[in-house]
Design an enzyme around this catalytic site. Structure first.
Site, short mmCIF file in Angstrom:
data_model
loop_
_atom_site.label_atom_id
_atom_site.label_comp_id
_atom_site.label_asym_id
_atom_site.label_seq_id
_atom_site.Cartn_x
_atom_site.Cartn_y
_atom_site.Cartn_z
N GLU A 156 0.81 -1.23 0.00
CA GLU A 156 0.00 0.00 0.00
C GLU A 156 0.84 1.27 0.00
O GLU A 156 0.77 2.07 0.94
CB GLU A 156 -0.90 0.01 1.25
CG GLU A 156 -1.79 -1.19 1.38
CD GLU A 156 -2.51 -1.24 2.73
OE1 GLU A 156 -2.06 -0.60 3.70
OE2 GLU A 156 -3.54 -1.91 2.80
N PRO A 157 1.65 1.49 -1.03
CA PRO A 157 2.44 2.72 -1.03
C PRO A 157 1.57 3.95 -1.26
O PRO A 157 0.64 3.92 -2.07
CB PRO A 157 3.41 2.52 -2.20
CG PRO A 157 2.75 1.51 -3.09
CD PRO A 157 1.85 0.68 -2.22
N GLY A 158 1.85 5.01 -0.54
CA GLY A 158 1.20 6.30 -0.78
C GLY A 158 2.27 7.28 -1.21
O GLY A 158 2.36 7.70 -2.35
N ARG A 159 3.14 7.60 -0.25
CA ARG A 159 4.21 8.57 -0.48
C ARG A 159 5.03 8.23 -1.73
O ARG A 159 5.36 9.11 -2.52
CB ARG A 159 5.14 8.57 0.74
CG ARG A 159 6.20 9.65 0.73
CD ARG A 159 7.17 9.47 1.90
NE ARG A 159 6.50 9.28 3.17
CZ ARG A 159 6.03 10.27 3.93
NH1 ARG A 159 6.19 11.52 3.54
NH2 ARG A 159 5.43 10.01 5.07
N ARG B 149 3.99 19.61 6.77
CA ARG B 149 5.03 18.65 7.18
C ARG B 149 6.21 19.28 7.93
O ARG B 149 6.64 18.75 8.94
CB ARG B 149 5.51 17.83 5.99
CG ARG B 149 4.39 16.99 5.35
CD ARG B 149 4.92 16.03 4.29
NE ARG B 149 5.65 14.94 4.87
CZ ARG B 149 6.97 14.83 4.87
NH1 ARG B 149 7.71 15.72 4.26
NH2 ARG B 149 7.54 13.80 5.44
N TYR C 272 6.21 17.63 11.47
CA TYR C 272 7.16 16.52 11.64
C TYR C 272 8.61 17.00 11.63
O TYR C 272 9.53 16.19 11.62
CB TYR C 272 7.02 15.52 10.49
CG TYR C 272 5.65 14.95 10.27
CD1 TYR C 272 5.02 14.19 11.25
CD2 TYR C 272 5.00 15.13 9.05
CE1 TYR C 272 3.77 13.64 11.01
CE2 TYR C 272 3.75 14.58 8.81
CZ TYR C 272 3.15 13.84 9.80
OH TYR C 272 1.91 13.29 9.57
N CYS D 179 0.41 33.27 11.58
CA CYS D 179 0.85 33.92 12.80
C CYS D 179 1.27 32.92 13.86
O CYS D 179 0.58 32.74 14.87
CB CYS D 179 -0.25 34.82 13.33
SG CYS D 179 -0.14 36.44 12.60
N GLU D 180 2.36 32.25 13.64
CA GLU D 180 2.96 31.36 14.64
C GLU D 180 4.45 31.28 14.35
O GLU D 180 4.84 31.18 13.19
CB GLU D 180 2.35 29.95 14.56
CG GLU D 180 0.89 29.93 14.92
CD GLU D 180 0.41 28.60 15.49
OE1 GLU D 180 1.26 27.81 15.96
OE2 GLU D 180 -0.80 28.38 15.46
N TYR E 222 0.95 13.91 1.52
CA TYR E 222 0.70 14.50 2.83
C TYR E 222 0.96 16.01 2.77
O TYR E 222 1.54 16.59 3.68
CB TYR E 222 1.55 13.81 3.90
CG TYR E 222 1.36 12.31 3.84
CD1 TYR E 222 0.16 11.75 4.25
CD2 TYR E 222 2.34 11.47 3.30
CE1 TYR E 222 -0.06 10.38 4.15
CE2 TYR E 222 2.12 10.11 3.18
CZ TYR E 222 0.92 9.57 3.61
OH TYR E 222 0.70 8.23 3.49
C1 PLP Z 1 -0.77 5.80 5.56
C2 PLP Z 1 -0.95 4.39 5.24
C3 PLP Z 1 -0.29 3.82 4.15
C4 PLP Z 1 0.67 4.56 3.27
O1 PLP Z 1 1.84 4.97 3.86
P1 PLP Z 1 2.99 5.60 2.95
O2 PLP Z 1 4.09 5.87 3.90
O3 PLP Z 1 2.45 6.84 2.35
O4 PLP Z 1 3.36 4.60 1.92
C5 PLP Z 1 -0.55 2.49 3.86
N1 PLP Z 1 -1.41 1.75 4.61
C6 PLP Z 1 -2.05 2.28 5.68
C7 PLP Z 1 -2.99 1.43 6.45
C8 PLP Z 1 -1.85 3.60 6.03
O5 PLP Z 1 -2.47 4.11 7.09
#
Ligand code: PLP
Length: 428
Positions: free
Chosen positions: A282-285, A320, A324, A351-352, A380
């Site tokens: 499940e890649p997002g980033r 971010r 972070y 304003c921070e 993100y």
């Molecule tokens: C956020 C998330 C991801 C994706 O994470 P990345 O670091 O963006 O790859 C995959 N699975 C679940 C359940 C998440 O909460």
């Protein structure tokens, strides 16, 4: 330098074949610019790497990284499936053309109403707690419904504590010790548990923790297969694949990563005799992170105790760095070839005091009117933006082969009032 920076003959930063200076003039700033081809390339790079070693493999793009509808459409076209972490994300995925069998819902701390909604959409449910399992049994008719469970493989990793989602401090998943019992309970309740899931964290550039987590989850799967008599249809190892944010970091060697993870996967399948279930990640980033820039206009230069470069957006637009302490590479888009000579702080307009995009960054001499490009602003980034300080959310543009299209209009001041109601008695 692995940051994929393109500079054109005018010395301007380019993205998707389009000159950032022209984009900023045409659409205004602040502006998110998304590179379509980069998204497609990133998707295919991961998909090809894994399918080379294991055919029965699927990517579930983690939608929360970037939920722009055009981005969703691009990934739908590529054949991706979706990891949705809220009912709203399920709704978004369905509306953008993903069929329910291509959507895996991984909720945490969800209400009965939300559970019922996602159940009724017929997406694949990935359950995070015994509480959710029991409540699901009460509000639906289990009837052999296929389910998956998120387990905590007792390994965590990530670029920041907030991004570590496995291990003893994490709120996510079911403990290894109780996994077999939970699968048995699910069967007793009338469900058909056929999947297992884990997600250990985000921003992982070193394969070691991911390898450990894969091994650990496979051991849990082996235990569950034996002690709950489960025939797995899929095993899902979550996301977390990192991208370089600093020039010193290296790209993840995705082919080697796939080879190592699939190697562990196959040998553990063999060891436990659990057949050949599909493998999901499940890649997002990794898919969208480096596929967008945030363009900001310099509106003031202040020599105070430090030198502050003031830009026209703040952490409401890109959270971010403030949240972070993340490093984002910054380039003066109209002076991309100029020699860095000055140490500056890039400060936002919220304003921070914590509203800084960078501290002590060495950049070419910056003047008012210059254009700043913040790299790696695809994941993100917009999805975490807000209207804090009553700043309307910004616009997004999609670029491909040098052509640009507006994919999200800039909000107006009026949008700040959306859904608000002033009681009659308080009206002027
Ligand atoms: C956020 C998330 C991801 C994706 O994470 P990345 O670091 O963006 O790859 C995959 N699975 C679940 C359940 C998440 O909460």
């Amino acid at each position: 330098m692995d940051l994929n920076l393109k500079i054109n003959q005018k010395g301007n930063v380019e993205i998707g074949g389009a000159d950032t200076i022209s984009l900023a003039e045409e659409y205004g700033t602040p502006l998110y610019v998304i590179d379509e081809k980069r998204i497609r390339d990133n998707y295919n790079r991961v998909n090809n790497a894994f399918t080379k070693y294991y055919k029965n493999f699927k990517i579930f793009y983690a939608e929360k990284a970037n939920t722009n509808l055009a981005v969703m459409r691009i990934l739908e076209e590529e054949g991706s499936s979706i990891d949705a972490v809220s009912p709203g994300e399920v709704y978004t995925a369905l509306e953008t053309g993903f069929t329910p069998d291509r959507i895996l819902f991984t909720g945490n701390n969800i209400t009965n109403e939300e559970l019922k909604y996602v159940y009724e959409q017929e997406v694949i449910l990935n359950i995070d707690s015994i509480s959710a399992l029991k409540r699901l049994a009460k509000i639906t008719s289990p009837n052999g419904l296929k389910l998956s469970f998120r387990v905590n493989p007792n390994v965590g990793a990530g670029h920041h504590d907030h991004c570590i989602t496995g291990g003893p401090m994490s709120k996510f998943g079911i403990m290894e010790e109780e996994a077999a019992d939970v699968y048995n309970l699910a069967k007793d309740l009338g469900f058909n548990p056929i999947g297992m899931h884990s997600h250990i964290g985000s921003g992982i550039l070193n394969p070691e923790p991911f390898k450990l987590a894969t091994e650990s989850m496979m051991n849990i799967a082996g235990d569950v297969a034996a002690n709950a008599n489960i025939d797995f249809e899929f095993l899902d190892f979550g996301g977390g694949l990192g991208i370089p944010y600093t020039p010193e970091e290296n790209l993840l060697d995705i082919d080697n990563f796939a080879k190592e993870i699939v190697g562990i996967y196959k040998s553990k399948l063999n060891e436990f005799g659990i057949g050949k279930p599909a493998m999901y990640i499940e890649p997002g980033r990794y898919i969208v992170g480096d596929a967008a820039y945030l363009l900001l206009r310099v509106n003031s230069v202040k020599q105070s105790y430090r030198k502050f470069i003031g830009v026209d957006a703040g952490f409401n637009t890109l959270l971010r760095p403030a949240m972070y302490d993340s490093y984002h590479h910054i380039v003066v888009a109209n002076k991309a070839n100029a020699t860095p000579t000055e140490k500056v702080d890039i400060a936002g307009n919220v304003c921070e005091s914590g509203d800084l995009f960078a501290r002590d960054r060495i950049l070419p001499k910056i003047e008012e009117g210059d254009l700043i490009a913040i790299l790696n602003a695809g994941a993100y980034a917009f999805s975490m933006s807000s209207q804090y300080n009553s700043r309307p959310r910004t616009a997004e543009v999609l670029v491909n082969n040098g052509e640009s299209e507006l994919v999200r209009e800039r909000e107006t001041y009026k949008d700040l009032f959306n859904n608000q109601i002033i009681p009659e008695r308080l009206k002027k």
